[in-house]
Design a protein around this motif. Structure first.
Motif, PDB file in Angstrom:
ATOM      1  N   SER A 227       0.486   7.022  -6.783  1.00  0.00           N
ATOM      2  CA  SER A 227      -0.559   8.023  -7.009  1.00  0.00           C
ATOM      3  C   SER A 227      -0.045   9.435  -6.750  1.00  0.00           C
ATOM      4  CB  SER A 227      -1.779   7.723  -6.127  1.00  0.00           C
ATOM      5  OG  SER A 227      -1.440   7.753  -4.760  1.00  0.00           O
ATOM      6  N   GLN A 228       0.872   9.579  -5.790  1.00  0.00           N
ATOM      7  CA  GLN A 228       1.431  10.906  -5.494  1.00  0.00           C
ATOM      8  C   GLN A 228       2.346  11.391  -6.610  1.00  0.00           C
ATOM      9  OE1 GLN A 228      -0.447  12.366  -2.833  1.00  0.00           O
ATOM     10  NE2 GLN A 228       1.534  13.061  -2.118  1.00  0.00           N
ATOM     11  N   SER A 229       3.196  10.500  -7.134  1.00  0.00           N
ATOM     12  CA  SER A 229       4.196  10.937  -8.107  1.00  0.00           C
ATOM     13  C   SER A 229       3.628  11.059  -9.522  1.00  0.00           C
ATOM     14  CB  SER A 229       5.388   9.969  -8.114  1.00  0.00           C
ATOM     15  OG  SER A 229       4.988   8.677  -8.528  1.00  0.00           O
ATOM     16  N   VAL A 230       2.658  10.195  -9.865  1.00  0.00           N
ATOM     17  CA  VAL A 230       2.098  10.206 -11.216  1.00  0.00           C
ATOM     18  C   VAL A 230       0.852  11.083 -11.305  1.00  0.00           C
ATOM     19  CG1 VAL A 230       1.194   8.758 -13.087  1.00  0.00           C
ATOM     20  CG2 VAL A 230       3.029   7.908 -11.639  1.00  0.00           C
ATOM     21  N   GLY A 231       0.150  11.218 -10.180  1.00  0.00           N
ATOM     22  CA  GLY A 231      -1.070  12.009 -10.186  1.00  0.00           C
ATOM     23  C   GLY A 231      -2.247  11.262 -10.776  1.00  0.00           C
ATOM     24  N   LYS A 232      -2.153   9.936 -10.838  1.00  0.00           N
ATOM     25  CA  LYS A 232      -3.234   9.092 -11.341  1.00  0.00           C
ATOM     26  C   LYS A 232      -3.402   7.902 -10.416  1.00  0.00           C
ATOM     27  CE  LYS A 232      -2.498  10.124 -16.267  1.00  0.00           C
ATOM     28  NZ  LYS A 232      -2.214   9.528 -17.611  1.00  0.00           N
TER      29      LYS A 232
ATOM     30  N   GLN B 297      14.084   6.439   5.156  1.00  0.00           N
ATOM     31  CA  GLN B 297      13.557   6.952   6.421  1.00  0.00           C
ATOM     32  C   GLN B 297      12.670   5.924   7.121  1.00  0.00           C
ATOM     33  OE1 GLN B 297      11.430  10.393   5.009  1.00  0.00           O
ATOM     34  NE2 GLN B 297      13.264  11.684   4.901  1.00  0.00           N
ATOM     35  N   SER B 298      12.636   4.701   6.564  1.00  0.00           N
ATOM     36  CA  SER B 298      11.787   3.616   7.094  1.00  0.00           C
ATOM     37  C   SER B 298      10.310   4.016   7.102  1.00  0.00           C
ATOM     38  CB  SER B 298      12.239   3.215   8.504  1.00  0.00           C
ATOM     39  OG  SER B 298      13.565   2.713   8.470  1.00  0.00           O
ATOM     40  N   LYS B 299       9.898   4.746   6.067  1.00  0.00           N
ATOM     41  CA  LYS B 299       8.515   5.185   5.935  1.00  0.00           C
ATOM     42  C   LYS B 299       7.806   4.563   4.740  1.00  0.00           C
ATOM     43  CE  LYS B 299       9.261   9.722   8.122  1.00  0.00           C
ATOM     44  NZ  LYS B 299       9.182  11.199   7.928  1.00  0.00           N
ATOM     45  N   CYS B 300       8.428   3.540   4.144  1.00  0.00           N
ATOM     46  CA  CYS B 300       7.823   2.881   2.982  1.00  0.00           C
ATOM     47  C   CYS B 300       8.125   1.392   3.082  1.00  0.00           C
ATOM     48  CB  CYS B 300       8.389   3.466   1.686  1.00  0.00           C
ATOM     49  SG  CYS B 300       7.684   2.738   0.191  1.00  0.00           S
ATOM     50  N   ALA B 301       7.126   0.616   3.477  1.00  0.00           N
ATOM     51  CA  ALA B 301       7.312  -0.817   3.660  1.00  0.00           C
ATOM     52  C   ALA B 301       6.960  -1.571   2.376  1.00  0.00           C
ATOM     53  CB  ALA B 301       6.436  -1.320   4.807  1.00  0.00           C
ATOM     54  N   PHE B 302       7.833  -2.483   1.972  1.00  0.00           N
ATOM     55  CA  PHE B 302       7.575  -3.314   0.805  1.00  0.00           C
ATOM     56  C   PHE B 302       6.632  -4.469   1.140  1.00  0.00           C
ATOM     57  CE2 PHE B 302      10.574  -0.735  -1.122  1.00  0.00           C
ATOM     58  CZ  PHE B 302      10.988  -1.161  -2.365  1.00  0.00           C
ATOM     59  N   TYR B 303       6.599  -4.869   2.416  1.00  0.00           N
ATOM     60  CA  TYR B 303       5.730  -5.964   2.832  1.00  0.00           C
ATOM     61  C   TYR B 303       5.509  -5.887   4.333  1.00  0.00           C
ATOM     62  CZ  TYR B 303       9.753  -8.494   4.797  1.00  0.00           C
ATOM     63  OH  TYR B 303      10.834  -8.861   5.555  1.00  0.00           O
TER      64      TYR B 303
ATOM     65  N   GLU C 189       0.825  -1.205   0.000  1.00  0.00           N
ATOM     66  CA  GLU C 189       0.000   0.000   0.000  1.00  0.00           C
ATOM     67  C   GLU C 189       0.862   1.259   0.000  1.00  0.00           C
ATOM     68  OE1 GLU C 189      -2.992  -0.058   3.005  1.00  0.00           O
ATOM     69  OE2 GLU C 189      -3.782  -2.007   2.419  1.00  0.00           O
ATOM     70  N   ASP C 190       2.014   1.189   0.661  1.00  0.00           N
ATOM     71  CA  ASP C 190       2.915   2.348   0.648  1.00  0.00           C
ATOM     72  C   ASP C 190       3.401   2.638  -0.767  1.00  0.00           C
ATOM     73  OD1 ASP C 190       2.680   2.624   3.366  1.00  0.00           O
ATOM     74  OD2 ASP C 190       4.579   1.648   3.850  1.00  0.00           O
TER      75      ASP C 190
END
Length: 311
Positions: free
Chosen positions: A201-206, A282-288, A194-195
């Motif tokens: 969605s933030q970087s592409v704007g879609k 920054q440990s703010k984006c988990a892959f799983y 989900e991260d």
């Protein structure tokens, strides 16, 4: 915005005489703080230059820090298929994206925006790779095998991996731009992070686009089963989580096709990877979900046999 770097790297790679040292020299002109290694490796079908770029983070492991290290791999057979085809081939987008990301990261350091964790970027440079038959469109082949690619592109220091690969020669993903896969770890296909969706969605704007994968896709090449492409082959060589970043099109485009790379699509991929890198360090984006993964293994056991050629 990294369009400038994508265009500059593309111009360098669209050359029959390009080598790994060509790209190394370009990156070194941007910033000397990165460690750049180039190794020429020969195979049964030619040779290629593997390039590895380490960009230290403020709190990265290269400085005895504690921030996690992100790996960004540009996966491909070759950036050119000469003499059969003239020019940069569609299959080269992975190399273009990873080295453009390296250039942008080095430029960011110049401007005071050094990331928290180390970033390791790898790919290989081959302007004259062979091709091979594949349905529905021809595949690019490579001068070296997948095991060799994994040996030089998957670094044990990587704590998570984004694997960028042109994924246009299929009828599975029909979207022009890029898509991300579910996370793959030690033979398990896990839920889509989900991260990572939020960063999309933030970087592409879609709305984010995801690509379906199968058990076959996460097994090693050479086992005589169908693979959509090599995007998840790094997952067979590591126990770390791997996510594919697929450069995609609406129609099936041959990997050996020329004139099929869109710099704006590649720029979106680069920007996406950079935004993931910022947060991951920054440990703010988990892959799983680590807790859920341990629970899965406790219920169903290890699936690491899928990382091998088996019997």
């Amino acid at each position: 915005m990294s369009l400038k770097h994508v265009m500059e790297v593309y111009d360098l790679m669209d050359d029959i005489n390009v080598t790994g040292d060509t790209i190394k020299g370009y990156l070194a002109t941007i910033n000397q703080q990165g460690t750049i290694n180039v190794q020429t490796i020969s195979g049964d079908k030619g040779k290629t230059d593997f390039i590895k770029v380490l960009i230290p983070g403020k709190n990265g492991k290269s400085k005895q820090g504690t921030a996690p290290t992100l790996g960004i791999i540009g996966r491909l057979g070759g950036i050119g298929a000469r003499p059969e085809m003239n020019g940069f081939v569609s299959d080269g987008d992975g190399a273009l994206a990873s080295m453009s990301a390296a250039a942008k990261l080095l430029d960011m350091v110049n401007k005071g925006d050094q990331l928290e964790g180390d970033i390791i970027l790898t790919t290989h440079i081959c302007p004259d790779a062979p091709t091979q038959p594949h349905d529905p469109v021809p595949f690019m082949d490579s001068p070296v095998d997948i095991m060799t690619m994994n040996q030089y592109e998957v670094d044990e220091a990587m704590d998570a991996i984004l694997s960028i690969d042109t994924t246009k020669g299929n009828q599975i993903i029909n979207h022009r731009g890029f898509a991300i896969t579910p996370t793959v770890k030690e033979g398990y296909i896990l839920k889509v992070s989900e991260d990572l969706l939020h960063v999309y969605s933030q970087s592409v704007g879609k709305l984010p686009v995801t690509m379906p994968i199968t058990t076959q896709d996460i097994t090693p090449y050479g086992n005589d089963v169908y693979h959509i492409n090599s995007i998840l082959q790094p997952s067979v060589a590591t126990d770390k989580p791997v996510v594919g970043v697929a450069v995609t099109t609406e129609t099936a485009v041959a990997g050996c096709g020329t004139g099929a790379s869109r710099v704006t699509d590649v720029e979106e991929v680069v920007r996406y990877c950079l935004e993931v890198a910022k947060l991951y360090g920054q440990s703010k984006c988990a892959f799983y979900n680590e807790k859920e993964f341990k629970h899965l293994e406790s219920l169903y056991g290890k699936m690491t046999h899928l990382q091998t050629l088996a019997n």
